[in-house]
Design an enzyme around this catalytic site. Structure first.
Site, PDB file in Angstrom:
ATOM      1  N   LYS A  98       0.852  -1.265  -0.037  1.00 53.12           N
ATOM      2  CA  LYS A  98       0.131  -0.149  -0.053  1.00 53.12           C
ATOM      3  C   LYS A  98       0.872   1.287   0.092  1.00 53.12           C
ATOM      4  O   LYS A  98       1.909   1.299   0.790  1.00 53.12           O
ATOM      5  CB  LYS A  98      -0.929   0.022   1.139  1.00 53.12           C
ATOM      6  CG  LYS A  98      -2.215   0.799   1.304  1.00 53.12           C
ATOM      7  CD  LYS A  98      -2.908   0.386   2.480  1.00 53.12           C
ATOM      8  CE  LYS A  98      -4.117   1.786   2.763  1.00 53.12           C
ATOM      9  NZ  LYS A  98      -4.414   1.779   3.939  1.00 53.12           N
TER      10      LYS A  98
ATOM     11  N   HIS B 175      -0.158   4.579   0.436  1.00 49.66           N
ATOM     12  CA  HIS B 175      -1.051   5.643   0.917  1.00 49.66           C
ATOM     13  C   HIS B 175      -1.376   5.049   2.432  1.00 49.66           C
ATOM     14  O   HIS B 175      -0.901   4.054   2.819  1.00 49.66           O
ATOM     15  CB  HIS B 175      -2.005   6.408   0.191  1.00 49.66           C
ATOM     16  CG  HIS B 175      -3.193   4.984  -0.129  1.00 49.66           C
ATOM     17  ND1 HIS B 175      -2.973   4.133  -0.723  1.00 49.66           N
ATOM     18  CD2 HIS B 175      -4.331   4.887   0.461  1.00 49.66           C
ATOM     19  CE1 HIS B 175      -4.138   3.474  -0.688  1.00 49.66           C
ATOM     20  NE2 HIS B 175      -4.770   3.645   0.285  1.00 49.66           N
TER      21      HIS B 175
END
Ligand code: OMP
Length: 236
Positions: free
Chosen positions: A115, A117
């Site tokens: 991921k 963010h």
């Protein structure tokens, strides 16, 4: 063999049959081998079945930790996706069965894709850095999936101290010449043990399934499993 299975293992085997998790027929494996049985841990999706498998994992763990060579792990790690509910429910069950020891036990698992963010990273749950990690997973056949999990954990600074699976299929490593069954090869679990210097535990083995189900399922299904066991038996 005439060794009797522990009652909790018999209960687990019964739950796997009742829940349709353990099936008989003809199945192609990740290794391309054609197996007369298949154990799909993704089918433990009902509360009673989830409890049956988390109880069996937790009792196996408690047995190991009460033995003369405990793993003294800090985190239970479940490789994505199938082992995520298995590992988290196991931590919950450990705390139920032995709160004085496991109330603060942690879980974590990997993301299939990192991921970029929010909190970021490749791991969800307890940070692995410097921690002793027990991998809890579904099945070992050739051991490929376990090697990947070990790599991910080490990359995050975790120390893999052991692997626990629900089922050890007791198969040999694939032979390099197109996996010709007549080529002698060492056992997949044995190689994991040697390569990483860690113990590998299983709730059930193929031997346990065959012995435990004699007289309880079709004779033909038992015979096909016995033939398959010989065909892919390890040389060591
Ligand atoms: P290895 O990485 O070769 O050990 O393969 C194990 C994986 O195959 C498991 O994590 C499952 O995704 C899948 N599998 C089962 O789930 N159940 C089985 O009975 C057999 C397999 C398999 O394909 O070997």
């Amino acid at each position: 063999s005439s060794t009797t299975l522990a009652p909790y293992k018999v209960e687990f085997l019964q739950a796997a049959i009742n829940g349709g998790v353990l099936k008989f027929g003809s199945f192609e494996l990740k290794s391309k081998r054609i197996s007369p049985y298949f154990f799909n841990a993704g089918d433990f999706y009902r509360a009673d079945l989830l409890r049956a498998i988390s109880t069996a994992y937790a009792k196996t763990i408690i047995e190991v930790e009460e033995s003369s060579s405990p793993l003294d792990f800090d985190i239970v790690f479940g490789p994505a996706y199938k082992a995520i509910p298995l590992s988290t429910s196991t931590v919950d069950k450990l705390a139920d069965l032995k709160p004085e020891k496991y109330e603060k036990m942690c879980y974590s698992f990997d993301r299939k894709e990192a991921k970029d963010h929010g909190e970021g990273g490749k791991i969800v749950g307890a940070p692995l850095k410097g921690k002793r990690v027990l991998i809890v997973d579904d099945v070992v056949t050739a051991g490929t999936a376990k090697r990947e999990a070990i790599g991910k954990i080490r990359q995050e600074g975790g120390i893999v101290v052991g692997i626990l699976v629900a089922l050890d299929r007791m198969e040999k490593l694939p032979a390099p010449n197109g996996d010709d069954p007549s080529t002698p090869m060492p056992s997949a679990i044995g190689e994991l043990r040697k390569e990483y210097g860690i113990p590998v535990f299983a709730i059930l083995t193929l031997n346990d399934i065959i012995e435990g189900l004699k007289g309880k399922i079709a004779k033909e299904d038992i015979e096909r499993m016995e033939e398959y066991r010989v065909k892919y038996a390890a040389s060591d």
